[in-house]
Design a protein around this motif. Structure first.
Motif, PDB file in Angstrom:
ATOM      1  N   GLU A 219       0.828  -1.204   0.000  1.00  0.00           N
ATOM      2  CA  GLU A 219       0.000   0.000   0.000  1.00  0.00           C
ATOM      3  C   GLU A 219       0.864   1.256   0.000  1.00  0.00           C
ATOM      4  OE1 GLU A 219      -4.131  -1.502   2.165  1.00  0.00           O
ATOM      5  OE2 GLU A 219      -2.819  -0.080   3.194  1.00  0.00           O
ATOM      6  N   GLU A 222       2.267   1.859  -3.502  1.00  0.00           N
ATOM      7  CA  GLU A 222       1.217   2.359  -4.389  1.00  0.00           C
ATOM      8  C   GLU A 222       0.883   3.813  -4.084  1.00  0.00           C
ATOM      9  OE1 GLU A 222      -1.913  -0.425  -3.782  1.00  0.00           O
ATOM     10  OE2 GLU A 222      -1.090  -1.917  -5.180  1.00  0.00           O
ATOM     11  N   ALA A 226       1.174   7.038  -6.616  1.00  0.00           N
ATOM     12  CA  ALA A 226       0.038   7.931  -6.870  1.00  0.00           C
ATOM     13  C   ALA A 226       0.414   9.388  -6.635  1.00  0.00           C
ATOM     14  CB  ALA A 226      -1.144   7.540  -5.991  1.00  0.00           C
ATOM     15  N   ARG A 324      -8.750  11.233  -8.092  1.00  0.00           N
ATOM     16  CA  ARG A 324      -8.684  10.011  -7.312  1.00  0.00           C
ATOM     17  C   ARG A 324      -8.379  10.356  -5.860  1.00  0.00           C
ATOM     18  NH1 ARG A 324     -11.490   6.637  -9.648  1.00  0.00           N
ATOM     19  NH2 ARG A 324     -10.536   4.928  -8.464  1.00  0.00           N
ATOM     20  N   LEU A 326      -6.556   9.101  -2.127  1.00  0.00           N
ATOM     21  CA  LEU A 326      -5.611   8.296  -1.354  1.00  0.00           C
ATOM     22  C   LEU A 326      -5.920   8.563   0.113  1.00  0.00           C
ATOM     23  CD1 LEU A 326      -3.022   6.595  -0.891  1.00  0.00           C
ATOM     24  CD2 LEU A 326      -1.710   8.721  -1.150  1.00  0.00           C
ATOM     25  N   HIS A 336     -11.289   3.226   2.801  1.00  0.00           N
ATOM     26  CA  HIS A 336     -11.836   2.814   1.507  1.00  0.00           C
ATOM     27  C   HIS A 336     -12.914   3.770   0.983  1.00  0.00           C
ATOM     28  CE1 HIS A 336      -9.948  -1.179   0.933  1.00  0.00           C
ATOM     29  NE2 HIS A 336      -9.827  -1.149   2.249  1.00  0.00           N
ATOM     30  N   GLN A 341      -7.905   4.772  -2.636  1.00  0.00           N
ATOM     31  CA  GLN A 341      -6.772   3.857  -2.474  1.00  0.00           C
ATOM     32  C   GLN A 341      -6.377   3.903  -1.006  1.00  0.00           C
ATOM     33  OE1 GLN A 341      -3.715   4.448  -5.449  1.00  0.00           O
ATOM     34  NE2 GLN A 341      -2.104   3.960  -3.976  1.00  0.00           N
TER      35      GLN A 341
END
Length: 627
Positions: A219, A222, A226, A324, A326, A336, A341
C-alpha cells in the motif's frame, strides 16, 4: 492458592478503574482520571458508596445534567489525546437516557468515555421498580438498551463474576484507536451492592499500549506512485491528525513535498494558519482557497478524515477530471471511502513513511502550483482582515468582529471551544489557529450545549491554559447548568456569550431552502401567529450571573475588547456577554464557498420554496459518485 478480596461489585469496579493506564510513545498515564456522577436510587448505594470508600484512588466530580457530564468527560478526553478519559455514573430511568446524546457524540467523534448507568434489579424481586420501562415481550430490556446503538461496546453486568470480562473488554475498546468511543457497562442496582470474592490479580495495574501501526509495504509503494504521478495534489487533514499527534509529521510532509493542506472542522490546526502549505478549511464552511484547490485536484490525500458531507460539499466539491483519492487512515472503513486507495496506518507513522519515501525521489510539486495556492491564500487573508476589522469601535459588533476581537488577544496557549450554530461556519473560514489544540470544534455531532461542559473538561485536563467556550443564545438556553459546576470546582473557564435572538444558523439555512426562517427567532408572537414580534426580554447575562459566574457586559467593539482582556486575565469563571449586529446591516463573514445538500420541497406554492427548489436542482446536477 489465589488470594481474594471480598468487595461489592461497585467497589471492585472503582478499584479496577483506578489501576488502568495507557501508554503511547513511552508516556504512561491513567486511563480513567475521575468519575462524574449524579446519584439516585439506581447508583447511590452502589457506585456512590464505592466512590466514598475509594475516594483517595478515584476523584469524583458532581454534575448537574447527565448529558453535560458526558460532554465534560469528552472534552477532557480530547484534550488528553484520547489517552485518558473520565467515567460517568447515573441512576436508572431519565438519568440513564440523558446519557444517549453524549454517547452518540463520543462515538461519532471517536472519543473515549466510560458510561456506568444504574439499571433495574437483575433479580427482578422489585418489579417494576421506580422508573422501570416494562416491555411485555422481553423481561431483560431496560431503558439502558437505548445506549446500545450509540456505544462502541455495551454490556449488562447481571452477576458479580461477569464484571471481570466486561471490564476488561471495556478497557480494550476505550484504548483502541480504531474502535474507541462510548463504552457502556449497565449495572443493575442490586448487583452493584452484592459482595463477591475477587481475585487480587483483577486489581493489579494494567497498561494498555495505544498502538501506532505502520503501513503495509505494498500500500505504501502504491501511495508513493500515486503522489508522484499527481500534478495538483491536495491533503485533507481530519481529526485523526490530532488524535495521533501527527501535526509535526504532517508539517514535515507538507514542507518536503510542497503539497497544500486543507482541513476539516476536526482537523483545523493540524498546521498553524501561517504555515506556507496551510490553505484553511475545506468544504461547505471552508475557504475559497481550499475549495478551489479541491475542485481542481487530481489527487486528494485524506489523512484521518471521515469525508462527511460538509467536507465533500455533499459530493459536489471534488469535481476534477479523473480525480482520485488516497486515504491514510487507521480505520480500514474510512480508508476505503470514495473508492479511495487505502493506506491503513496510524497518521503519524504513515506520514513519516510517506515523507521518507518521497524524499528519496526528491519529489515536490511544481513552483507554479505552489505560487498559485500561496497567492490565493494571501487573497483570502485580506477577506479575513476585512471581516475582522471594526472601523467604528463605538458600535455594536458583527459576529466576525467579535471573533476578530478575540483573535487579537489570544496566543497559542488559548483553547476555543464551539459546536453548533452559526459560529462553526465563521470559525472554520476565519479563525487563525495558532497551535495544534487551540481549535476545539465538535462538529461530528454538532451538539448544542456541548461548549460549557466541554470547556470544564478541557480546563481540567490543561489547567494552565485559557479555555474559551464560544456560545450563542440558542446553545446557552439548551444547557447552561454546568456553570454551577465550574463555580463549585473553581474551574476558571471563560465564556463568550453571543446574543442574536434566535437560531441564526438555522434561520439562514431556512431562508435559503424556502423555509422563510419559520420557528427560528426568539421573539413574541405577532397577530398572524408567527414569531415575528419584538425580541424576548431575556437577560442571559443576568442568568449566568445568577448561577455564580462573573459577567462582563459589552455593548460596543471597544467594550468588547476591554471585557475580553479582563476575562482572559481572570482566575474565576468569567462570562463576556455581547449582542451582535446582523450580517445584512454590517459586513459579515464571506458566504459559503461550497454547497451543502438540505433537500427542498419538490412541490410548493410559496414563491420562496419554488425558487429554492430551482437552485437545489441545479446543485444536485453537479453531484458525482466517485467509483
Amino acid at each position: 492458592m489465589t488470594s481474594t478480596t471480598r468487595l461489592t461489585v461497585a467497589q471492585a469496579l472503582v478499584r479496577f478503574l483506578a489501576a488502568q493506564y495507557t501508554e503511547r510513545d513511552g508516556v504512561r498515564q491513567r486511563l480513567i482520571g475521575a468519575t462524574w456522577g449524579i446519584f439516585g436510587h439506581g447508583n447511590v448505594a452502589g457506585l456512590g458508596q464505592a466512590l466514598i470508600e475509594y475516594g483517595d484512588d478515584m476523584p469524583y466530580h458532581q454534575g448537574r445534567n447527565e448529558q453535560s457530564m458526558v460532554h465534560a468527560a469528552i472534552g477532557y478526553a480530547r484534550q488528553s489525546n484520547r489517552l485518558s478519559t473520565h467515567a460517568v455514573t447515573t441512576s436508572i430511568g431519565p438519568g440513564a437516557t440523558n446519557l444517549v446524546t453524549g454517547a452518540a457524540l463520543a462515538t461519532i467523534n471517536h472519543l473515549p468515555v466510560l458510561l456506568l448507568p444504574g439499571d433495574t434489579f437483575a433479580t427482578r424481586v422489585a418489579d417494576p421498580v421506580l422508573q422501570q420501562l416494562e416491555v411485555p415481550h422481553a423481561g431483560d430490556i431496560s431503558v439502558n438498551d437505548s445506549l446500545r446503538p450509540v456505544s462502541r461496546y455495551f454490556d449488562r453486568v447481571t452477576r458479580p463474576e461477569a464484571l471481570i470480562p466486561a471490564a476488561l473488554q471495556a478497557m480494550r475498546v476505550l484504548t483502541d484507536p480504531v474502535e474507541t468511543g462510548a463504552v457502556t457497562l449497565a449495572l443493575p442496582q442490586d448487583v452493584q451492592a452484592e459482595a463477591y470474592d475477587w481475585p487480587e490479580e483483577f486489581f493489579a495495574e494494567r497498561t494498555w499500549v495505544v498502538r501506532r501501526p505502520g503501513a503495509d509495504p505494498t500500500e505504501l509503494a502504491e501511495a508513493v506512485t500515486a503522489i508522484r504521478a499527481a500534478q495538483r495534489p491536495l491533503v485533507i487533514a481530519g481529526g485523526g491528525v490530532h488524535h495521533s499527534r501527527a501535526e509535526e509529521a504532517l508539517a514535515e510532509f507538507a514542507q518536503t513535498t510542497g503539497i497544500p493542506v486543507a482541513s476539516t472542522q476536526a482537523g483545523k490546526g493540524s498546521l498553524r494558519w501561517d504555515h506556507p502549505q496551510d490553505v484553511g478549511g475545506v468544504g461547505h464552511t471552508g475557504t475559497a482557497t481550499a475549495n478551489e484547490l479541491a475542485r481542481q485536484a487530481d489527487l486528494v490525500i485524506g489523512v484521518g478524515t471521515r469525508y462527511t458531507d460538509f467536507t465533500t460539499a455533499s459530493h459536489t466539491l471534488f469535481s476534477g477530471d479523473g480525480v482520485r483519492f488516497l486515504n491514510l487512515n487507521i480505520a480500514p472503513f474510512d480508508g476505503h471511502k470514495l473508492a479511495g486507495q487505502p493506506l491503513v496506518a496510524d497518521a503519524s507513522s504513515g506520514l513519516a513513511e510517506l515523507t521518507a519515501a518521497l524524499r528519496t525521489h526528491d519529489h515536490r510539486v511544481t513552483e507554479s502550483y505552489a505560487d498559485e495556492y500561496r497567492l490565493d491564500k494571501d487573497r483570502w487573508e485580506y477577506r479575513v482582515d476585512a471581516a475582522y476589522e471594526a472601523d467604528e469601535p463605538d458600535v455594536r459588533p458583527t459576529q466576525p468582529q467579535v471573533l476578530g476581537a478575540l483573535d487579537a488577544i489570544v496566543d497559542e496557549s488559548d483553547v476555543i471551544i464551539n459546536a453548533a450554530g452559526s459560529l462553526p461556519g465563521d470559525l472554520h473560514k476565519l479563525w487563525r489557529a495558532r497551535s495544534r489544540d487551540q481549535y476545539h470544534l465538535e462538529y461530528g455531532y454538532s451538539c448544542m450545549g456541548y461548549e460549557i461542559p466541554a470547556a470544564i473538561g478541557v480546563k481540567m485536563a490543561a489547567p494552565e491554559r485559557n479555555v474559551w467556550a464560544l456560545v450563542g443564545d440558542g446553545t446557552y438556553l439548551m444547557m447552561p447548568t454546568e456553570i454551577v459546576t465550574a463555580v463549585q470546582e473553581g474551574v476558571a473557564i471563560k465564556m463568550l456569550l453571543i446574543q442574536n435572538h434566535g437560531y441564526a444558523s438555522i434561520g439562514g439555512l431556512s431562508e435559503s431552502v424556502g423555509g422563510e426562517r419559520f420557528g427560528t427567532a426568539y421573539r413574541y408572537r405577532s397577530e398572524d401567529g408567527t414569531y415575528t414580534g419584538a425580541p424576548l426580554p431575556v437577560d442571559l447575562a443576568a442568568n449566568a450571573a445568577s448561577l455564580g459566574m462573573r459577567v462582563l457586559r459589552a455593548k460596543t467593539v471597544s467594550d468588547l475588547r476591554e471585557a475580553l482582556a479582563q476575562a482572559r486575565a481572570a482566575d474565576i469563571p468569567t462570562c463576556v456577554y455581547v449582542e451582535t449586529e446582523t450580517a445584512d446591516t454590517v459586513s459579515g463573514a464571506p458566504p459559503a464557498q461550497a454547497w451543502w445538500d438540505v433537500p427542498v420541497a419538490e412541490t410548493a406554492t410559496r414563491p420562496s420554496a419554488v425558487k429554492a427548489r430551482e437552485l437545489y436542482d441545479r446543485h444536485v446536477s453537479t453531484r458525482r459518485r466517485h467509483l
